[in-house]
Motif scaffolding. Structure first.
Motif, PDB file in Angstrom:
ATOM      1  N   ARG A   1       0.675  -0.970   0.040  1.00 40.94           N
ATOM      2  CA  ARG A   1      -0.229   0.131   0.682  1.00 40.94           C
ATOM      3  C   ARG A   1       1.236   0.909   0.024  1.00 40.94           C
ATOM      4  O   ARG A   1       0.329   2.243  -0.461  1.00 40.94           O
ATOM      5  CB  ARG A   1      -0.663   0.059   1.249  1.00 40.94           C
ATOM      6  CG  ARG A   1      -2.051  -0.819   0.789  1.00 40.94           C
ATOM      7  CD  ARG A   1      -2.757  -1.069   2.379  1.00 40.94           C
ATOM      8  NE  ARG A   1      -3.834  -2.486   2.402  1.00 40.94           N
ATOM      9  CZ  ARG A   1      -4.280  -2.597   3.569  1.00 40.94           C
ATOM     10  NH1 ARG A   1      -5.025  -1.993   4.461  1.00 40.94           N
ATOM     11  NH2 ARG A   1      -5.208  -3.374   2.875  1.00 40.94           N
ATOM     12  N   LEU A   2       2.153   1.490   0.756  1.00 39.67           N
ATOM     13  CA  LEU A   2       3.061   2.095   0.697  1.00 39.67           C
ATOM     14  C   LEU A   2       3.711   2.133  -0.829  1.00 39.67           C
ATOM     15  O   LEU A   2       3.979   3.695  -1.113  1.00 39.67           O
ATOM     16  CB  LEU A   2       4.398   2.429   1.473  1.00 39.67           C
ATOM     17  CG  LEU A   2       3.679   2.564   3.022  1.00 39.67           C
ATOM     18  CD1 LEU A   2       4.875   1.871   3.800  1.00 39.67           C
ATOM     19  CD2 LEU A   2       3.148   3.751   3.866  1.00 39.67           C
ATOM     20  N   ALA A   3       4.138   0.901  -1.509  1.00 40.26           N
ATOM     21  CA  ALA A   3       4.578   1.489  -2.857  1.00 40.26           C
ATOM     22  C   ALA A   3       3.547   2.151  -3.739  1.00 40.26           C
ATOM     23  O   ALA A   3       4.056   2.755  -4.923  1.00 40.26           O
ATOM     24  CB  ALA A   3       4.714   0.448  -2.931  1.00 40.26           C
ATOM     25  N   GLU A   4       2.284   2.032  -3.783  1.00 41.17           N
ATOM     26  CA  GLU A   4       1.131   2.541  -3.923  1.00 41.17           C
ATOM     27  C   GLU A   4       0.400   3.732  -4.295  1.00 41.17           C
ATOM     28  O   GLU A   4      -0.394   4.458  -4.547  1.00 41.17           O
ATOM     29  CB  GLU A   4      -0.242   2.024  -4.617  1.00 41.17           C
ATOM     30  CG  GLU A   4       0.927  -0.007  -5.009  1.00 41.17           C
ATOM     31  CD  GLU A   4      -0.500  -0.877  -4.796  1.00 41.17           C
ATOM     32  OE1 GLU A   4      -1.709  -1.088  -4.742  1.00 41.17           O
ATOM     33  OE2 GLU A   4      -0.644  -1.958  -5.677  1.00 41.17           O
ATOM     34  N   SER A   5       1.115   4.762  -3.092  1.00 40.49           N
ATOM     35  CA  SER A   5       0.778   5.806  -2.228  1.00 40.49           C
ATOM     36  C   SER A   5       1.042   6.980  -2.864  1.00 40.49           C
ATOM     37  O   SER A   5       2.619   6.991  -3.327  1.00 40.49           O
ATOM     38  CB  SER A   5       0.355   5.438  -1.100  1.00 40.49           C
ATOM     39  OG  SER A   5       1.971   5.962   0.065  1.00 40.49           O
TER      40      SER A   5
ATOM     41  N   LEU B   1      -9.172   7.903   9.154  1.00 37.13           N
ATOM     42  CA  LEU B   1      -8.554   8.745  10.556  1.00 37.13           C
ATOM     43  C   LEU B   1      -9.400   9.965  10.486  1.00 37.13           C
ATOM     44  O   LEU B   1      -9.822   9.849  11.894  1.00 37.13           O
ATOM     45  CB  LEU B   1      -7.256   9.577  10.002  1.00 37.13           C
ATOM     46  CG  LEU B   1      -6.194   8.449  10.298  1.00 37.13           C
ATOM     47  CD1 LEU B   1      -4.780   9.419   9.725  1.00 37.13           C
ATOM     48  CD2 LEU B   1      -5.771   8.497  11.664  1.00 37.13           C
ATOM     49  N   THR B   2     -10.063  10.532   9.337  1.00 40.63           N
ATOM     50  CA  THR B   2     -10.850  12.098   9.536  1.00 40.63           C
ATOM     51  C   THR B   2     -12.288  11.770  10.268  1.00 40.63           C
ATOM     52  O   THR B   2     -12.525  12.060  11.549  1.00 40.63           O
ATOM     53  CB  THR B   2     -10.925  12.565   8.145  1.00 40.63           C
ATOM     54  OG1 THR B   2     -10.135  12.868   7.848  1.00 40.63           O
ATOM     55  CG2 THR B   2     -12.006  13.343   8.450  1.00 40.63           C
TER      56      THR B   2
ATOM     57  N   THR C   1       3.121  13.811   9.312  1.00 42.37           N
ATOM     58  CA  THR C   1       3.158  12.251   8.614  1.00 42.37           C
ATOM     59  C   THR C   1       2.585  11.689   9.614  1.00 42.37           C
ATOM     60  O   THR C   1       2.834  10.524   8.701  1.00 42.37           O
ATOM     61  CB  THR C   1       4.583  12.239   9.754  1.00 42.37           C
ATOM     62  OG1 THR C   1       5.421  13.151   9.342  1.00 42.37           O
ATOM     63  CG2 THR C   1       5.100  11.392   9.737  1.00 42.37           C
ATOM     64  N   GLY C   2       1.962  11.333  10.581  1.00 42.44           N
ATOM     65  CA  GLY C   2       0.448   9.992  11.330  1.00 42.44           C
ATOM     66  C   GLY C   2      -0.053  10.450  10.162  1.00 42.44           C
ATOM     67  O   GLY C   2      -0.444   9.574   9.300  1.00 42.44           O
TER      68      GLY C   2
ATOM     69  N   ASN D   1      -2.747   6.522   6.677  1.00 44.11           N
ATOM     70  CA  ASN D   1      -4.421   6.739   5.220  1.00 44.11           C
ATOM     71  C   ASN D   1      -3.772   6.272   4.383  1.00 44.11           C
ATOM     72  O   ASN D   1      -4.623   5.219   3.557  1.00 44.11           O
ATOM     73  CB  ASN D   1      -3.738   8.080   4.577  1.00 44.11           C
ATOM     74  CG  ASN D   1      -5.747   8.832   5.405  1.00 44.11           C
ATOM     75  OD1 ASN D   1      -6.026   7.986   6.049  1.00 44.11           O
ATOM     76  ND2 ASN D   1      -5.329  10.349   5.446  1.00 44.11           N
ATOM     77  N   ALA D   2      -2.563   5.727   3.511  1.00 42.72           N
ATOM     78  CA  ALA D   2      -1.484   5.756   2.808  1.00 42.72           C
ATOM     79  C   ALA D   2      -1.818   3.602   3.018  1.00 42.72           C
ATOM     80  O   ALA D   2      -2.029   3.278   2.201  1.00 42.72           O
ATOM     81  CB  ALA D   2       0.160   5.145   2.474  1.00 42.72           C
TER      82      ALA D   2
END
Length: 444
Positions: free
Chosen positions: A345-349, A409-410, A424-425, A430-431
């Protein structure tokens, strides 16, 4: 003659003639009656008792006859409190993890508020840990299980009602293009294929082995509340095109409940679903008392399922959903287990290739995540030095909403003012934890 408990089964002497012990097959009659009455509402529910007896039969692939806990009054020989643990395997975005499901938790009214359930929960949690289960999940009464470290997260029985106004009888003189019949054991590979093809749309799902499908088809009593009747869908040439599961219980007395519905790849839901709905109306009507009408079909498939796309939207309504209580005693450990998913997911964000530290405070404790070029190099616990020490902050068990992606988160910040985050958080969480659908049909 008074029954003498087997010493090896006694776990605690609670005093006042009460003992806490493991169940034995000889408890079947009394536990069946106890659970029928305790969990039956205004009147005893025999189908819950039958489920209890099935669990004690030794046929269940993951449940042993001593997996109930029993509090017994040795003077009277009566069971006054009980619970159990049903082990199973779920999946998080394709990564399998073991789950313990505490179930059939109840106590006689005269013995409540004495800590009997708390003692049983401690033992069930210990059993679950010994079995290597990362998570515990409960379908239980509102609020109660939060005191044991649970939070209501993944939606339970969410989906759509199909109202009777969508019933479209086959025009006179026309032949059904598709028919349904009871499934056979040798067809389990096809059942699994159809079930798993639909389930892959959800983040969290329950895995069902061939052994469990055989138990579903042949091991459960017909009148058990937990039984699902499985049907194969065939075209006019006898070719299998899909599968359907129908629960034994009726929803609120007037709705037939579908456990699962999946087609073999390459088949059209638009073409096949009308015949399936007509079959379901007939099945529902068979179970209704004379003079009553089955008024709805219940599709508890969460927010996403192919059938929703082919139904007349004017004839469906949303189910007023509930939620699973979820407990994760070792959050950092579970995050390590699902690291491949988080890295993908990080890699696609927007955070692809990120390096740095993410500190997530749970106020009393927390965890840090070390990122190196988009890879998770380490996850460890930390103790916040104060209420400002972190990149994101989650009170109580609210992080579990994010972990199981039931809320973002929201949305959490809208509900909880002390659920906070910095840039940062916000970006990293979210990613890694986008709000996504899940629909879990747990093993019982």
């Amino acid at each position: 003659m008074e029954k003498t408990p087997t010493p090896s089964k006694i776990l605690r002497d609670l005093g006042n003639d009460l003992i806490l012990r493991r169940s034995t097959p000889s408890d079947a009659d009394q536990l069946e009656a106890f659970n029928s009455r305790i969990h039956g509402g205004d009147e005893p529910d025999p189908s819950i008792g039958v489920w209890t007896r099935d669990l004690l039969s030794g046929k269940h692939p993951t449940f042993r006859p001593d997996d109930f806990l029993v509090v017994e009054n040795t003077r009277s020989g009566k069971i006054i409190s009980s619970s159990n643990l049903i082990s199973q395997t779920w999946s998080y975005a394709g990564i399998a993890f073991k789950v313990g499901r505490p179930e059939l938790i109840g106590t006689e009214a005269d013995y409540r508020r004495r800590g009997l359930v708390r003692m049983q929960m401690e033992i069930l949690h210990a059993w679950s840990a010994e079995r290597g289960e990362w998570v515990q999940a409960i379908t239980g009464i509102p609020e109660y299980y939060r005191q044991f470290g649970y939070e209501m997260t993944i939606r339970l029985d969410s989906g759509r009602y199909v109202n009777y106004t969508q019933n479209k009888p086959l025009p006179e003189g026309e032949q059904e293009l598709y028919s349904l019949r009871p499934a056979k054991v040798e067809e389990i590979p096809v059942i699994r294929e159809c079930y798993e093809d639909v389930e892959k749309r959800n983040v969290v799902t329950c895995q069902r082995s061939s052994e469990y499908w055989e138990y579903e088809l042949t091991g459960k009593s017909l009148s058990s509340v937990d039984r699902t009747a499985v049907f194969m869908i065939e075209d006019s040439s006898g070719r299998i095109v899909g599968t359907l599961g129908v629960r034994g219980e009726m929803w609120a007395g007037d709705g037939v409940v579908v456990s699962f519905y999946g087609l073999c790849p390459g088949n059209s839901y638009l073409m096949i679903t009308p015949a399936v709905l007509r079959f379901l109306w007939k099945e529902g009507q068979k179970r209704m008392p004379e003079g009553k009408t089955c008024s709805r079909i219940v599709l508890p498939f969460g927010t996403h399922h192919p059938i929703y796309e082919v139904l007349d939207p004017r004839r469906v309504s949303l189910i007023n959903h509930y939620a699973y209580y979820m407990r994760v005693p070792d959050v950092p450990g579970f995050l390590r287990l699902i690291t491949p998913v988080l890295e993908q997911r990080l890699a696609e964000s927007c955070c692809a290739g990120h390096s740095g530290e993410l500190k997530v405070s749970l106020y009393r404790d927390g965890f840090t995540m070390q990122l190196e070029n988009g890879k998770i190099a380490g996850i460890s616990r930390y103790s916040p030095v104060d209420w400002l020490d972190g990149d994101a902050f989650f009170p109580g068990q609210t992080f579990l909403h994010l972990l199981f992606q039931s809320r973002g988160l929201t949305e959490l910040n809208d509900f909880y003012d002390d659920c906070r985050f910095n840039n940062t958080g916000y970006a990293l969480l979210n990613a890694m934890f986008p709000c996504s659908p899940s629909a879990v049909w747990a093993i019982g």
